[in-house]
Scaffold this motif. Structure first.
Motif, PDB file in Angstrom:
ATOM      1  N   GLN A  86       0.933  -1.241   0.055  1.00 60.99           N
ATOM      2  CA  GLN A  86       0.050  -0.029  -0.272  1.00 60.99           C
ATOM      3  C   GLN A  86       0.767   1.163   0.023  1.00 60.99           C
ATOM      4  N   VAL A  87       0.413   2.272  -0.819  1.00 61.57           N
ATOM      5  CA  VAL A  87       1.052   3.667  -0.699  1.00 61.57           C
ATOM      6  C   VAL A  87      -0.136   4.433  -0.124  1.00 61.57           C
ATOM      7  N   LYS A  88       0.374   5.096   0.984  1.00 65.32           N
ATOM      8  CA  LYS A  88      -0.415   6.029   1.804  1.00 65.32           C
ATOM      9  C   LYS A  88      -0.349   7.387   1.281  1.00 65.32           C
ATOM     10  N   PRO A 133      10.504   3.108   0.297  1.00 68.62           N
ATOM     11  CA  PRO A 133      10.078   2.889   1.408  1.00 68.62           C
ATOM     12  C   PRO A 133      10.022   3.877   2.558  1.00 68.62           C
ATOM     13  N   ASP A 134      10.653   5.099   2.410  1.00 72.24           N
ATOM     14  CA  ASP A 134      10.636   6.187   3.130  1.00 72.24           C
ATOM     15  C   ASP A 134       9.070   6.758   3.334  1.00 72.24           C
ATOM     16  N   CYS A 135       8.283   6.092   4.373  1.00 77.50           N
ATOM     17  CA  CYS A 135       7.222   6.698   4.703  1.00 77.50           C
ATOM     18  C   CYS A 135       6.998   7.929   5.384  1.00 77.50           C
ATOM     19  N   ASN A 187       4.776   0.670   2.016  1.00 76.09           N
ATOM     20  CA  ASN A 187       4.819   0.115   3.220  1.00 76.09           C
ATOM     21  C   ASN A 187       5.662  -1.069   3.350  1.00 76.09           C
ATOM     22  N   PHE A 188       6.621  -1.188   2.194  1.00 75.18           N
ATOM     23  CA  PHE A 188       7.372  -2.176   2.171  1.00 75.18           C
ATOM     24  C   PHE A 188       9.077  -1.888   1.563  1.00 75.18           C
TER      25      PHE A 188
END
Length: 379
Positions: free
Chosen positions: A99-101, A120-122, A134-135
């Motif tokens: 998922q991409v938030k 991956p830097d949320c 989220n990975f």
């Protein structure tokens, strides 16, 4: 007519299609699985869904939390009592979903030919130039030339609300992609799928275990749909987990939706109680001309094994329309003739305004599919 061929009885049958459809004393044997959500969770609507032909209520934990689903299930129990219709409960696991938030929730406009970086830097905000995922293993899993598909409603097939990306280069943990079609992504979460790429995440996640051990145990769910089943071991792991939580009678339907599940289909079929052919995801891992080949081959294997098979993505147009397309109606009927045991409705009943009509329409098509074609008597 050669022996074994099928035909429509003439002239009676052709003439009869012009007459109003008669209500049958016996309902269709093909079960309707309906996903419950915002448009299908009130007691009144659920009563109508049950009368229309819903046999299984699906609770998709990719959306909404346990409290929301519990309220819906409590309403379903009231509806069942009111109309005296049986309905099984299916818990659909989240699985290894990427998922991409989009923290702001603002629409993101993408132009074909531009580049976007998946990272991956949320801590970074989603934009037309960067997607926080989220990975942290995507860069190791993909290579230049691979295809990535992303959108809020990932598998609707709409070119305006979902986007195709082509991997151009790997930069550390980041994946740089070219945008292949113009699209506007809306909503707080976008689902990502990399075609024919193995994602190193467990099929039964810790989140799934927590949901099953609480919500699942509390409600003694009848069926668990194991999302992204890739190996027979995935089914065995879930079965052991269910037994350890006194859910030994809960059936496991393996959801086959990527190339790994396809490669290990026969072994998965031996272990599972039933199969769900998730054509939305498969339509990304496979070219369109191969999806129907897999469906027919898998259906035959399920029939020979004596295990139920359910297909998805049948009347997508009914998310926004009162009637399905002619092709969709024919698709449902052909699936029934091939031996499909159940039809799963997703967005059509989850968020579409015609949830009851979708169930009723598919149920009628299934009924005609069983009765409308007769074996040829000639040799």
């Amino acid at each position: 007519m050669q022996s074994g061929h099928m035909l429509i009885e003439e002239p009676v049958r052709l003439a009869s299609v012009l007459a109003p459809t008669k209500e049958k004393f016996f309902p269709s044997l093909t079960k309707i699985v309906a996903t419950l959500g915002p448009k299908s969770r009130s007691v009144e609507t659920l009563e109508k869904c049950l009368k229309a032909g819903m046999s299984v209520a699906r609770f998709d934990f990719s959306s909404f939390n346990s409290a929301y689903h519990q309220e819906t299930l409590d309403n379903l129990k009231k509806a069942i009592e009111n109309v005296q219709e049986l309905c099984a409960v299916m818990l659909d696991t989240v699985g290894p979903e990427l998922q991409v938030k989009n923290a702001t929730g603002e629409p993101i406009v993408l132009e074909a030919g531009n580049h976007v970086t998946i990272t991956p830097d949320c801590s970074k905000a989603a934009s037309s130039e960067i997607f926080p995922l989220n990975f942290n293993g995507l860069a190791k899993a993909v290579k230049a030339g691979d295809t990535i598909f992303m959108g809020q409603y990932l598998f609707t097939g709409s070119e305006t609300t979902s986007v195709w990306l082509e991997v151009k280069e790997i930069s550390g943990e980041d994946v740089v992609c070219e945008i292949k079609n113009a699209a506007t992504l809306a909503g707080p979460i976008f689902t990502l799928h990399a075609a024919q790429v193995r994602i190193d995440l467990p099929t039964l996640s810790e989140t799934d275990k927590q949901i099953i051990s609480t919500w699942g145990v509390h409600n003694k769910v009848d069926i668990i749909s194991l999302s992204f089943t890739r190996h027979a071991e995935d089914v065995r792991e879930l079965r052991a987990f269910l037994k350890s939580h006194n859910l030994g009678d809960t059936q496991i339907f393996a959801k086959v939706e990527d190339f790994e599940g396809l490669e290990h289909f026969d072994e998965i079929l031996q272990e599972a109680d039933g199969i769900i052919l998730s054509r939305g995801d498969l339509g990304i891992d496979l070219p369109p001309q191969d999806v129907f080949l897999f469906q027919k081959s898998a259906m035959r294997r399920c029939n020979i094994a004596g295990k139920p098979a359910i297909i998805t993505r049948v009347v997508d147009s009914m998310v926004n329309n009162l009637r399905p397309t002619r092709a969709e109606a024919t698709d449902v009927a052909n699936a029934v003739l091939d031996g499909t045991d159940g039809i799963l409705l997703g967005a059509e009943t989850l968020r579409g305004p015609y949830a009851v009509d979708a169930i009723k329409t598919v149920s009628r098509i299934c009924g005609e599919g069983r009765d409308g074609i007769q074996p040829a008597t000639g040799v």
